[in-house]
Design a protein around this motif. Structure first.
Motif, PDB file in Angstrom:
ATOM      1  N   PRO A  36      42.552  30.425  58.645  1.00  0.00           N
ATOM      2  CA  PRO A  36      41.629  31.030  57.674  1.00  0.00           C
ATOM      3  C   PRO A  36      41.091  30.053  56.625  1.00  0.00           C
ATOM      4  CG  PRO A  36      43.874  31.675  57.179  1.00  0.00           C
ATOM      5  CD  PRO A  36      43.918  30.905  58.467  1.00  0.00           C
ATOM      6  N   THR A  37      41.812  28.954  56.369  1.00  0.00           N
ATOM      7  CA  THR A  37      41.408  28.052  55.290  1.00  0.00           C
ATOM      8  C   THR A  37      41.478  26.598  55.714  1.00  0.00           C
ATOM      9  OG1 THR A  37      42.351  29.609  53.692  1.00  0.00           O
ATOM     10  CG2 THR A  37      41.876  27.392  52.890  1.00  0.00           C
ATOM     11  N   VAL A  38      40.361  25.881  55.475  1.00  0.00           N
ATOM     12  CA  VAL A  38      40.310  24.434  55.642  1.00  0.00           C
ATOM     13  C   VAL A  38      39.724  23.880  54.356  1.00  0.00           C
ATOM     14  CG1 VAL A  38      39.311  22.481  56.889  1.00  0.00           C
ATOM     15  CG2 VAL A  38      39.994  24.538  58.143  1.00  0.00           C
ATOM     16  N   SER A  39      40.487  23.027  53.676  1.00  0.00           N
ATOM     17  CA  SER A  39      40.001  22.403  52.445  1.00  0.00           C
ATOM     18  C   SER A  39      40.053  20.887  52.607  1.00  0.00           C
ATOM     19  CB  SER A  39      40.836  22.828  51.241  1.00  0.00           C
ATOM     20  OG  SER A  39      40.443  22.087  50.102  1.00  0.00           O
ATOM     21  N   LEU A  40      38.861  20.301  52.831  1.00  0.00           N
ATOM     22  CA  LEU A  40      38.806  18.844  52.947  1.00  0.00           C
ATOM     23  C   LEU A  40      39.169  18.199  51.613  1.00  0.00           C
ATOM     24  CD1 LEU A  40      35.587  18.371  55.116  1.00  0.00           C
ATOM     25  CD2 LEU A  40      37.974  18.450  55.860  1.00  0.00           C
ATOM     26  N   ALA A  41      38.740  18.835  50.506  1.00  0.00           N
ATOM     27  CA  ALA A  41      39.017  18.282  49.176  1.00  0.00           C
ATOM     28  C   ALA A  41      40.516  18.203  48.908  1.00  0.00           C
ATOM     29  CB  ALA A  41      38.333  19.129  48.105  1.00  0.00           C
ATOM     30  N   ASP A  42      41.256  19.240  49.342  1.00  0.00           N
ATOM     31  CA  ASP A  42      42.709  19.266  49.129  1.00  0.00           C
ATOM     32  C   ASP A  42      43.473  18.644  50.299  1.00  0.00           C
ATOM     33  OD1 ASP A  42      42.336  20.597  46.701  1.00  0.00           O
ATOM     34  OD2 ASP A  42      42.441  22.574  47.658  1.00  0.00           O
ATOM     35  N   ARG A  43      42.732  18.233  51.360  1.00  0.00           N
ATOM     36  CA  ARG A  43      43.327  17.669  52.571  1.00  0.00           C
ATOM     37  C   ARG A  43      44.366  18.628  53.164  1.00  0.00           C
ATOM     38  NH1 ARG A  43      41.673  13.730  54.611  1.00  0.00           N
ATOM     39  NH2 ARG A  43      43.547  12.959  55.601  1.00  0.00           N
ATOM     40  N   LEU A  44      43.965  19.916  53.253  1.00  0.00           N
ATOM     41  CA  LEU A  44      44.897  20.984  53.608  1.00  0.00           C
ATOM     42  C   LEU A  44      44.260  22.002  54.544  1.00  0.00           C
ATOM     43  CD1 LEU A  44      47.680  22.311  52.907  1.00  0.00           C
ATOM     44  CD2 LEU A  44      46.463  23.534  51.117  1.00  0.00           C
ATOM     45  N   ILE A  45      45.053  22.425  55.528  1.00  0.00           N
ATOM     46  CA  ILE A  45      44.691  23.523  56.420  1.00  0.00           C
ATOM     47  C   ILE A  45      45.784  24.569  56.298  1.00  0.00           C
ATOM     48  CG2 ILE A  45      44.403  24.232  58.826  1.00  0.00           C
ATOM     49  CD1 ILE A  45      43.320  21.430  59.400  1.00  0.00           C
ATOM     50  N   VAL A  46      45.380  25.811  56.025  1.00  0.00           N
ATOM     51  CA  VAL A  46      46.338  26.917  55.959  1.00  0.00           C
ATOM     52  C   VAL A  46      46.185  27.729  57.241  1.00  0.00           C
ATOM     53  CG1 VAL A  46      47.019  29.010  54.732  1.00  0.00           C
ATOM     54  CG2 VAL A  46      46.237  27.006  53.440  1.00  0.00           C
ATOM     55  N   ILE A  47      47.325  27.998  57.886  1.00  0.00           N
ATOM     56  CA  ILE A  47      47.288  28.776  59.130  1.00  0.00           C
ATOM     57  C   ILE A  47      48.079  30.063  58.981  1.00  0.00           C
ATOM     58  CG2 ILE A  47      46.973  26.723  60.567  1.00  0.00           C
ATOM     59  CD1 ILE A  47      49.920  27.008  61.461  1.00  0.00           C
ATOM     60  N   ASP A  48      47.671  31.065  59.772  1.00  0.00           N
ATOM     61  CA  ASP A  48      48.359  32.350  59.862  1.00  0.00           C
ATOM     62  C   ASP A  48      48.642  32.570  61.349  1.00  0.00           C
ATOM     63  OD1 ASP A  48      49.379  34.875  59.509  1.00  0.00           O
ATOM     64  OD2 ASP A  48      47.437  35.830  59.148  1.00  0.00           O
ATOM     65  N   PRO A  49      49.703  31.910  61.853  1.00  0.00           N
ATOM     66  CA  PRO A  49      49.940  31.922  63.302  1.00  0.00           C
ATOM     67  C   PRO A  49      50.492  33.253  63.801  1.00  0.00           C
ATOM     68  CG  PRO A  49      51.733  30.817  62.193  1.00  0.00           C
ATOM     69  CD  PRO A  49      50.719  31.145  61.131  1.00  0.00           C
ATOM     70  N   PRO A  50      50.119  33.618  65.031  1.00  0.00           N
ATOM     71  CA  PRO A  50      50.734  34.805  65.638  1.00  0.00           C
ATOM     72  C   PRO A  50      52.197  34.506  65.941  1.00  0.00           C
ATOM     73  CG  PRO A  50      49.355  33.679  67.230  1.00  0.00           C
ATOM     74  CD  PRO A  50      49.149  32.989  65.919  1.00  0.00           C
ATOM     75  N   GLU A  51      52.973  35.551  66.103  1.00  0.00           N
ATOM     76  CA  GLU A  51      54.392  35.385  66.377  1.00  0.00           C
ATOM     77  C   GLU A  51      54.603  34.521  67.618  1.00  0.00           C
ATOM     78  OE1 GLU A  51      58.195  38.229  67.406  1.00  0.00           O
ATOM     79  OE2 GLU A  51      56.594  39.027  66.136  1.00  0.00           O
ATOM     80  N   GLY A  52      55.497  33.548  67.509  1.00  0.00           N
ATOM     81  CA  GLY A  52      55.853  32.692  68.635  1.00  0.00           C
ATOM     82  C   GLY A  52      55.081  31.389  68.727  1.00  0.00           C
ATOM     83  N   LEU A  53      53.939  31.286  68.034  1.00  0.00           N
ATOM     84  CA  LEU A  53      53.127  30.068  68.169  1.00  0.00           C
ATOM     85  C   LEU A  53      53.858  28.817  67.705  1.00  0.00           C
ATOM     86  CD1 LEU A  53      50.273  28.964  68.918  1.00  0.00           C
ATOM     87  CD2 LEU A  53      49.758  29.088  66.483  1.00  0.00           C
ATOM     88  N   LEU A  54      54.650  28.941  66.662  1.00  0.00           N
ATOM     89  CA  LEU A  54      55.337  27.766  66.110  1.00  0.00           C
ATOM     90  C   LEU A  54      56.733  27.552  66.682  1.00  0.00           C
ATOM     91  CD1 LEU A  54      54.323  28.116  62.352  1.00  0.00           C
ATOM     92  CD2 LEU A  54      53.149  26.902  64.177  1.00  0.00           C
ATOM     93  N   ASP A  55      57.189  28.473  67.549  1.00  0.00           N
ATOM     94  CA  ASP A  55      58.519  28.364  68.104  1.00  0.00           C
ATOM     95  C   ASP A  55      58.615  27.199  69.093  1.00  0.00           C
ATOM     96  OD1 ASP A  55      59.124  30.628  66.689  1.00  0.00           O
ATOM     97  OD2 ASP A  55      58.944  31.981  68.415  1.00  0.00           O
ATOM     98  N   PRO A  56      59.725  26.442  69.053  1.00  0.00           N
ATOM     99  CA  PRO A  56      59.907  25.402  70.075  1.00  0.00           C
ATOM    100  C   PRO A  56      59.997  26.053  71.454  1.00  0.00           C
ATOM    101  CG  PRO A  56      61.579  25.231  68.350  1.00  0.00           C
ATOM    102  CD  PRO A  56      60.822  26.506  68.120  1.00  0.00           C
ATOM    103  N   GLU A  57      59.495  25.347  72.443  1.00  0.00           N
ATOM    104  CA  GLU A  57      59.477  25.937  73.808  1.00  0.00           C
ATOM    105  C   GLU A  57      60.784  25.751  74.510  1.00  0.00           C
ATOM    106  OE1 GLU A  57      55.859  25.332  75.969  1.00  0.00           O
ATOM    107  OE2 GLU A  57      54.928  24.637  74.133  1.00  0.00           O
TER     108      GLU A  57
END
Length: 174
Positions: free
Chosen positions: A153-174
């Motif tokens: 939802p958010t990309v801030s080039l000025a802050d050098r930051l990307i905010v993500i709202d991942p669905p369940e399981g996306l960040l889980d190790p495989e």
């Protein structure tokens, strides 16, 4: 900073056409007849300039003819050549929701609560859309994040930051 807009995969036919893997959102402009391409051969420092004579789509790649490359041997000699542009020569994007790959690479990725996920190491272009390749801060593994508004939802080039709202399981190790 140089950005790759294409790579010569191999020759095509006997008249010097090149199969080019496109790495730009604007292939019709970058590879238009008359366009000047700057190419660097593998393991070479020197950049050569080439003039595009023609380009056409073929099996998901681009077939390109360059001035002075008239036979298979000349085309084969360019295998692996990277076509590059200088990032300083790129016009700023007029759309606040569009970004060049190099602008996203290196940005910190975090969750809405501030938890750092990692950093973008590359933007991957696939038939299904763009993916952010993120190096996880905790264990260094690669996490592929679809680059869509619902998840990013958010990309801030000025802050050098990307905010993500991942669905369940996306960040889980495989």
């Amino acid at each position: 900073m140089e950005l790759v807009v294409g790579r010569v995969a191999k020759s095509h036919g006997v008249r010097g056409e090149l199969v080019v893997e496109v790495r730009t959102d604007e292939p019709q402009a970058r590879f238009a007849p008359g366009a000047i391409l700057r190419g660097r051969a593998p393991r070479a420092e020197q950049v050569r300039e080439f003039t595009v004579e023609s380009a056409r789509e073929h099996s998901g790649r681009l077939l390109v003819r360059l001035a002075g490359i008239d036979d298979r041997a000349a085309a084969d000699a360019l295998r692996g050549t990277l076509f590059v542009v200088d990032s300083a020569d790129l016009p700023p994007s007029e759309d606040p929701d569009e970004f060049y790959d190099h602008e996203l690479e290196g940005l910190t990725v975090q969750l809405a609560d501030g938890t750092v996920v990692g950093a973008v190491i590359e933007v991957l272009h696939s038939a299904a859309g763009e993916l952010l390749s993120v190096r996880a801060a905790d264990d260094g593994r690669e996490i592929l994040v679809p680059f869509v508004a619902a998840i990013v939802p958010t990309v801030s080039l000025a802050d050098r930051l990307i905010v993500i709202d991942p669905p369940e399981g996306l960040l889980d190790p495989e």
